[in-house]
Design a protein around this motif. Structure first.
Motif, mmCIF file in Angstrom:
data_model
loop_
_atom_site.group_PDB
_atom_site.id
_atom_site.type_symbol
_atom_site.label_atom_id
_atom_site.label_comp_id
_atom_site.label_asym_id
_atom_site.label_seq_id
_atom_site.Cartn_x
_atom_site.Cartn_y
_atom_site.Cartn_z
ATOM 1 N N LYS A 2 0.848 -1.187 0.000
ATOM 2 C CA LYS A 2 0.000 0.000 0.000
ATOM 3 C C LYS A 2 0.885 1.239 0.000
ATOM 4 O O LYS A 2 1.858 1.312 0.737
ATOM 5 C CB LYS A 2 -0.907 0.005 1.233
ATOM 6 C CG LYS A 2 -1.890 -1.163 1.291
ATOM 7 C CD LYS A 2 -2.782 -1.068 2.517
ATOM 8 C CE LYS A 2 -1.974 -1.221 3.814
ATOM 9 N NZ LYS A 2 -2.847 -1.207 5.017
ATOM 10 N N THR A 3 0.543 2.203 -0.840
ATOM 11 C CA THR A 3 1.359 3.405 -0.974
ATOM 12 C C THR A 3 0.599 4.636 -0.516
ATOM 13 O O THR A 3 -0.632 4.645 -0.464
ATOM 14 C CB THR A 3 1.809 3.599 -2.429
ATOM 15 O OG1 THR A 3 0.643 3.694 -3.267
ATOM 16 C CG2 THR A 3 2.687 2.448 -2.901
ATOM 17 N N GLY A 29 2.101 0.251 7.772
ATOM 18 C CA GLY A 29 2.352 -0.644 6.645
ATOM 19 C C GLY A 29 2.324 -0.001 5.273
ATOM 20 O O GLY A 29 2.462 -0.692 4.262
ATOM 21 N N TYR A 30 2.164 1.329 5.213
ATOM 22 C CA TYR A 30 2.158 2.012 3.920
ATOM 23 C C TYR A 30 3.586 2.347 3.491
ATOM 24 O O TYR A 30 4.486 2.453 4.317
ATOM 25 C CB TYR A 30 1.342 3.308 3.997
ATOM 26 C CG TYR A 30 -0.142 3.113 4.160
ATOM 27 C CD1 TYR A 30 -0.996 3.114 3.062
ATOM 28 C CD2 TYR A 30 -0.697 2.927 5.423
ATOM 29 C CE1 TYR A 30 -2.363 2.943 3.220
ATOM 30 C CE2 TYR A 30 -2.069 2.750 5.592
ATOM 31 C CZ TYR A 30 -2.891 2.762 4.483
ATOM 32 O OH TYR A 30 -4.250 2.591 4.638
ATOM 33 N N THR A 31 3.777 2.580 2.188
ATOM 34 C CA THR A 31 5.066 2.949 1.626
ATOM 35 C C THR A 31 4.947 4.279 0.901
ATOM 36 O O THR A 31 4.009 4.486 0.122
ATOM 37 C CB THR A 31 5.554 1.874 0.628
ATOM 38 O OG1 THR A 31 5.731 0.636 1.328
ATOM 39 C CG2 THR A 31 6.875 2.275 -0.007
ATOM 40 N N ASP A 32 5.885 5.166 1.153
ATOM 41 C CA ASP A 32 5.906 6.477 0.500
ATOM 42 C C ASP A 32 6.125 6.284 -1.000
ATOM 43 O O ASP A 32 7.125 5.711 -1.422
ATOM 44 C CB ASP A 32 7.031 7.324 1.111
ATOM 45 C CG ASP A 32 7.091 8.727 0.540
ATOM 46 O OD1 ASP A 32 6.272 9.070 -0.332
ATOM 47 O OD2 ASP A 32 7.970 9.497 0.983
ATOM 48 N N VAL A 33 5.212 6.779 -1.797
ATOM 49 C CA VAL A 33 5.289 6.564 -3.245
ATOM 50 C C VAL A 33 6.524 7.239 -3.831
ATOM 51 O O VAL A 33 7.099 6.768 -4.822
ATOM 52 C CB VAL A 33 3.992 7.057 -3.934
ATOM 53 C CG1 VAL A 33 3.916 8.572 -3.950
ATOM 54 C CG2 VAL A 33 3.867 6.496 -5.337
ATOM 55 N N SER A 34 6.988 8.332 -3.216
ATOM 56 C CA SER A 34 8.164 9.027 -3.742
ATOM 57 C C SER A 34 9.453 8.254 -3.482
ATOM 58 O O SER A 34 10.485 8.547 -4.079
ATOM 59 C CB SER A 34 8.284 10.424 -3.117
ATOM 60 O OG SER A 34 8.579 10.344 -1.734
ATOM 61 N N THR A 478 15.589 9.730 -3.670
ATOM 62 C CA THR A 478 16.350 10.204 -2.521
ATOM 63 C C THR A 478 15.715 9.615 -1.273
ATOM 64 O O THR A 478 14.574 9.930 -0.937
ATOM 65 C CB THR A 478 16.340 11.744 -2.428
ATOM 66 O OG1 THR A 478 16.926 12.282 -3.617
ATOM 67 C CG2 THR A 478 17.133 12.213 -1.213
ATOM 68 N N ARG A 479 16.441 8.742 -0.620
ATOM 69 C CA ARG A 479 15.884 8.069 0.546
ATOM 70 C C ARG A 479 15.795 9.001 1.748
ATOM 71 O O ARG A 479 16.665 9.850 1.958
ATOM 72 C CB ARG A 479 16.736 6.855 0.893
ATOM 73 C CG ARG A 479 16.549 5.679 -0.053
ATOM 74 C CD ARG A 479 17.414 4.522 0.367
ATOM 75 N NE ARG A 479 17.185 3.340 -0.455
ATOM 76 C CZ ARG A 479 18.004 2.301 -0.489
ATOM 77 N NH1 ARG A 479 19.102 2.307 0.254
ATOM 78 N NH2 ARG A 479 17.735 1.268 -1.263
ATOM 79 N N LYS A 480 14.749 8.790 2.535
ATOM 80 C CA LYS A 480 14.563 9.546 3.765
ATOM 81 C C LYS A 480 14.933 8.665 4.960
ATOM 82 O O LYS A 480 14.993 7.441 4.837
ATOM 83 C CB LYS A 480 13.102 9.985 3.891
ATOM 84 C CG LYS A 480 12.623 10.902 2.786
ATOM 85 C CD LYS A 480 11.161 11.262 2.990
ATOM 86 C CE LYS A 480 10.644 12.148 1.867
ATOM 87 N NZ LYS A 480 9.204 12.482 2.060
ATOM 88 N N PRO A 481 15.178 9.272 6.119
ATOM 89 C CA PRO A 481 15.484 8.465 7.309
ATOM 90 C C PRO A 481 14.341 7.522 7.656
ATOM 91 O O PRO A 481 13.178 7.760 7.297
ATOM 92 C CB PRO A 481 15.679 9.521 8.406
ATOM 93 C CG PRO A 481 16.045 10.770 7.675
ATOM 94 C CD PRO A 481 15.292 10.715 6.385
ATOM 95 N N ALA A 482 14.685 6.458 8.362
ATOM 96 C CA ALA A 482 13.666 5.507 8.802
ATOM 97 C C ALA A 482 12.759 6.157 9.836
ATOM 98 O O ALA A 482 13.078 7.196 10.414
ATOM 99 C CB ALA A 482 14.338 4.270 9.400
ATOM 100 N N VAL A 483 11.623 5.538 10.069
ATOM 101 C CA VAL A 483 10.669 6.054 11.050
ATOM 102 C C VAL A 483 11.291 6.023 12.437
ATOM 103 O O VAL A 483 11.858 5.015 12.866
ATOM 104 C CB VAL A 483 9.368 5.224 11.033
ATOM 105 C CG1 VAL A 483 8.422 5.691 12.130
ATOM 106 C CG2 VAL A 483 8.700 5.332 9.669
#
Length: 505
Positions: A2-3, A29-34, A478-483
């Motif tokens: 899921k995005t 459980g969602y994923t950032d579409v970017s 461009t990856r972002k930091p983990a939660v």
């Protein structure tokens, strides 16, 4: 998989709230579409969240326009959900679903943490869910957060506002000021630094009134000094203070704490004492200018920015000329200028002598011209000065065409700089020392390196953190930091009251 996508409008508080929204959705459980490679991205995300602003009238128009554009996308993708949060959701509530019945969830400023549950409830019940709380139950920093930057972070020190400015709807949407304890704030700052963050911005509706809830009017200055003791924290900023509560101890703390930056955003709103009184701003132009004089006396290189409103009800030509006078004397490096717009529910909305649009527009154009002249003069004065720039991706929209990189100087001015051929190329989060070669109205150019002059790179822990995130990242991502988990409160928990003895007798 899921995005989701979060679209943010408004102030830095909203930007930070959007990081919390992202953290909540990632945890659900969602994923950032970017964060997906271009070929892996779906035609439309499963969830689109609008985090809204309500300060200006065009915020309403922008939201409903965006919702209208998204309706056919949702119709073409069964199961897609749309959520609206933030200040406009707090204000409009069920009106959003009435005007845009394809919206699935509406949540307010006080219950951001409810979003995942509301999305699931809307899906299960197959009907819109509107949940608005009237007051904050849990400080937002206890929520999980997914930061946008590896080397820079926001830290909320308070939420809400106790002022009664007649043009502003924020207090009714964000509630009364609530302050975090200093230990909780410093623990969060330390946690960010441990993750590689080198720059922190302290956030509050009125940051310098921090401490009012626990009775310490000097608390903000003490907090700035305490940030100076955190090893590895290179830059501390804050926004936004209120001139009425701005005291000399804060100026002293800024001047005497090396990692507190010489930049200050000081909202003027108007230069006319009559208009300031009608706005209930509780300071006058002489006091405002006096604050700027004391700031510059202690920090001669400080850059000062501001907010200005043109066309407040009853503003005369003489009032407006006073604003132009104060703007010239203040020498702002830049200004956010706004045309007054009626916000239903505020005292100014029903004031007599509302100004015609044509008059407001004409004054607005004149103000922009004056501020442009001031900004340009202030930036031209920077030519020949050596500055340290914290490199940031996305700051320079024309960097690809100009072959430059961009970032912010210590005084928060935007700097575009050239990298000499064959020289070390800095990473986002690294610091570059260059000399300003040209001052434009809205930015500085520092091509000293390509002209054979000053250019040096200092690799930082922030740059290390950014680089580590990008290892094996897909092209264009461009990856972002983990939660990061929410910050727990510090100190002994309150003992809950028992409704009945444990034995039930």
């Amino acid at each position: 998989m899921k995005t989701y996508e979060v679209r943010t409008h408004g102030c830095q508080m909203n930007v930070h709230d959007s990081e919390r929204i992202s953290g909540l959705l990632e945890s659900a459980g969602y994923t950032d579409v970017s964060g997906l490679a271009t070929g892996e991205r779906p035609d439309a995300p499963d969830v689109v969240v609008f985090n809204t602003c309500a300060v200006r009238e065009n915020a309403d128009n922008k939201l409903y326009g965006n919702l209208g554009h998204l309706r056919p996308v949702k119709d073409a993708h069964p199961g897609m959900q749309i959520a609206v949060g933030g200040c406009l959701a707090q204000k409009d509530r069920g009106e959003i679903v009435r005007r845009a019945p394809w919206v699935d969830v509406v949540f307010g400023t006080h219950n951001v943490g409810s979003l995942p549950v509301l999305l699931e409830r809307a899906r299960h019940n197959a009907e819109a869910q509107v949940e608005i709380l009237e007051s904050l139950e849990t400080f937002p920093s206890t929520l999980p957060t997914r930061r946008d930057s590896a080397y820079s972070g926001w830290v909320s020190i308070s939420v809400g506002c106790n002022n009664t400015c007649t043009f502003c709807i924020v207090p009714s949407l964000r509630g009364k000021e609530k302050d975090r304890r200093p230990g909780e704030i410093l623990a969060e700052v330390q946690a960010l630094v441990d993750q590689g963050v080198v720059e922190v911005t302290l956030l509050g509706q009125n940051v310098n009134s921090y401490g009012v809830e626990f009775g310490d009017r000097l608390a903000f200055g003490k907090l700035l000094r305490a940030c100076g003791d955190i090893e590895g924290l290179e830059r501390v900023r804050f926004t936004s203070p209120h001139p009425a509560a701005f005291t000399d101890d804060v100026i002293d703390a800024m001047a005497e704490t090396p990692n507190v930056m010489p930049s200050l955003h000081m909202p003027l709103q108007a230069g006319s004492d009559k208009v300031l009184k009608d706005m209930r701003r509780s300071y006058r132009s002489a006091k405002f200018l006096g604050i700027l004089d004391r700031v510059r006396d202690r920090m001669p290189d400080a850059a000062i920015t501001t907010d200005l409103i043109v066309g407040f009800p009853g503003e005369t030509e003489e009032d407006f000329e006073e604003t132009l006078r104060v703007v010239r004397e203040s020498r702002f490096s830049s200004a956010f200028t706004f045309q007054y717009s009626i916000r239903p529910g505020t005292p100014a909305a029903t004031m007599p002598d509302q100004l015609p649009k044509a008059v407001v527009q004409e004054r607005f154009d004149r103000l922009l011209k004056v501020q442009e002249e001031v900004s340009w003069a202030e930036n031209r004065a920077q030519e020949g000065r050596t500055v340290e720039v914290l490199v940031a991706p996305g700051e320079g929209r024309k960097d690809a065409a100009t072959h430059r990189l961009s970032g912010r100087a210590r005084d928060n001015r935007l700097v575009h700089f050239g990298v000499p051929e064959g020289a070390e190329r800095p990473r986002p989060g690294d610091a570059v020392t260059v000399e300003v070669t040209y001052g434009a109205p809205h930015h500085l150019v520092a091509d000293s390196g390509v002209q054979g002059g000053t250019y040096s790179v200092r690799r930082t822990r922030g740059g290390d953190a950014w680089e580590a995130l990008q290892e094996d990242a897909a092209e264009g991502v461009t990856r972002k930091p983990a939660v990061a988990l929410g910050m727990p409160q510090i100190g002994k928990p309150e003992t809950p009251a028992l409704a009945a003895p444990a034995c039930g007798i």
